[in-house]
Design an enzyme around this catalytic site. Sequence first.
Site, PDB file in Angstrom:
ATOM      1  N   GLN A  83      86.802  86.047 -42.120  1.00 60.06           N
ATOM      2  CA  GLN A  83      88.069  85.432 -41.736  1.00 60.06           C
ATOM      3  C   GLN A  83      89.137  85.624 -42.818  1.00 60.06           C
ATOM      4  O   GLN A  83      90.094  84.852 -42.894  1.00 60.06           O
ATOM      5  CB  GLN A  83      87.873  83.945 -41.443  1.00 60.06           C
TER       6      GLN A  83
ATOM      7  N   ARG B 218      88.514  80.988 -31.998  1.00 61.46           N
ATOM      8  CA  ARG B 218      89.251  79.733 -31.794  1.00 61.46           C
ATOM      9  C   ARG B 218      88.900  79.129 -30.438  1.00 61.46           C
ATOM     10  O   ARG B 218      89.127  77.953 -30.193  1.00 61.46           O
ATOM     11  CB  ARG B 218      90.769  79.954 -31.826  1.00 61.46           C
TER      12      ARG B 218
END
Length: 746
Positions: free
Chosen positions: A258, A613
Amino acid sequence: MLDTEETIRSALNPSQYEAASNLEGPLLILAGAGSGKTRAITYRFANLILQGLSAPENILAVTFTNKAAREMQERVVQILTKFDIKIFQPLWIQTFHSICVRILREQIHHLGYQKNFTIYDPSDQLSLMKKVLRALNIDPKVHPPKSFLSKISWAKTLGLTVEEVADKFKHLMDKRSLSVFFKYEEEMQRSNALDFDDLLLKTKILFQKYPEVLKIYQERFQYIMVDEYQDTNAVQYSLIKMLAAKHQNLCVVGDEDQSIYSWRGADIQNILSFEEDFRGAKFIKLEQNYRSTKNIVNAATHLIQKNTQRKNKKLFTDNEDGEPIVVREELDEYAEARFVAKSLENIHVSGEGEYKDMAIFYRTNAQSRVMEDQLRSKGIPYKIVGGLKFYERLEIKDVLCYFRVIVNPHDDAAIRRIINVPTRGIGKTTIDKINLLSIDRSISFWTALNMALDEGLLNKGTRKKLHSFTQLLETLRDIAPNSKISDLYLEILEQSGYEDRLKHDDSPEAAARLDNLQELLNALRQFEKERGDEASLETFLEEMALVSEADNVDENTNCVHLMTLHISKGLEFPYVFIIGMEDGMFPSLQRIDSEDEDELEEERRLAYVGMTRAKKQLCLLYAKKRKVWGQTQYYQPSKFIEEIPNQYKFFSSSLRSSPSSYQQRVQQAKINYDENVDYIPDYEEDYSYGDMSAGYQKGMRVRHPSFGVGVIDEVIGQGDNSRISIVFQAGQVRTFVAKYARLEQI
């Protein structure tokens, strides 16, 4: 009496418990997306106190958003309360920038600043840079101020002072840029102001120049934890290494998969090389995802495994399989937006989710315009995250600048903004004279203003107006120490005449600004309620300056959230739509053409962040063509879509599927879409641009009372209800209904 170990063990999975119970020495926690890292490090923080290893004030926890800091602090307090341990002072759980501000407020006098320094935002920096360029006789039209600011910011992100750039890193700047850098720093110090990059850099300089100051904080922070370690830049890395040098009790948490901020200085090697930087470091992996369905987790995992810059870990989940990822092909951005809007509406109407459960992500901000048009046309409430923030609106910024001058009268950017707001008859010529005096005598604008009054350098009428202004500020500064912030705010509105001026303006814009001013009063009173005796004006201004984009997501507001993929990091939504999944858009053309494979890997990490997400359903959309810079461009589906194994995705297309077969498949994915609705016309080709009798045409120059001069980009529909899209000189794009547009043809 609760058993500490058993209570913590029962609250965590085995890997999380291992992370929360390894308390001494350097520790790397590699935490995959949705793996409960916040839960693990929160219990670790509490466990340090419960085990008697540390007092609360001797633990430093660094996060990357204020939202994450608040959440972690609340959880720590909840855990400790179960064990009858009370916290009597604010914990050191904050963002890097907030922590550095807290240190600088205590120690910045060593660097020649006063502790009431102002934090400049980008617009303040731009205002100051224009002053710098005037002083150096540099034409801003030939040499844009933002270009100089960008170079200065990059140097500071690398941890370099202006002196270091001049001495050792001359290749970073040409002579002109270096002279601007020197003058910019001089003016910033004269204004007793720091920019956002300074908050970190000045703290680093403070520790390097004054070892006795560093020692204070090394002794204070006996245990340090850093979240999102993959996002740290050179300065943040240096600060952490210096602070942890004495006790070596450093725990870093992050996920190299990430790491998406290299463009603002983040270095993925900080997390990949942690075990080399801190010998004897332990290594724990959190791989169980609690957020998403199996299909989403598996698809994202297969995608990210294409990267080479990563450690060996594999995300898994015990959640249900869920629906396949919908991959949707559309003709163009209009059809793409229409499909998303209809899908959102159907999810809401069917009762499967509220609008706040839904989010739309895109690679660049420009992609939101067509999507916004469709949401507005369907009456779907939405919010742009990372758009114009509440505290950046004109009227709010005006009042905040009054606050700033009350705290720091040498804040040049703030005082120049409000000297003629509301209008006092103090014109540009007068302001330029004071500016020139401040430059010639190397003094602040406030000092120059008072000097001009004392020495009679201006005519009698101008002196009277300026004297009235200085008296207003002095009066406000006198009452500030003994007033609540909300009361001081009301005094500013009344004594300055700001509110009265808006009340006598009948325009819709004035009414909206009054509403915003009322909302600011609500915010101030809420701040006072939450902070009690600690609700100082300085603290309020500081918190407003440090708000990030992700902090603007209000989970209680029932609206769809639109944002770039970068902003989405750290958030989660049951329903996620990612638009513009085409080669050339995402990954961007620049990354595809780059010879540096690392750049493409970062784009893939960005796709991974966006996908993870989603909790329940994920839809990836691509268009065969879209308009870019006024030209129709044709695209192929993103390579990232191709890299997801077919068993995790379900293809649909408005161009190929028959209505019946598609309805059958889409029902399986729980996204209902009526294939029989007419597509939005392709406005780029073979379309009449509006009602010619109305006088509006593509390419026409017009003037709007609020936005100034612009060029009509397109006219959609006919007659009074047609919609006119205009590109204004400042680069803004606005769409108006013809009958309400108030446009003047030029």
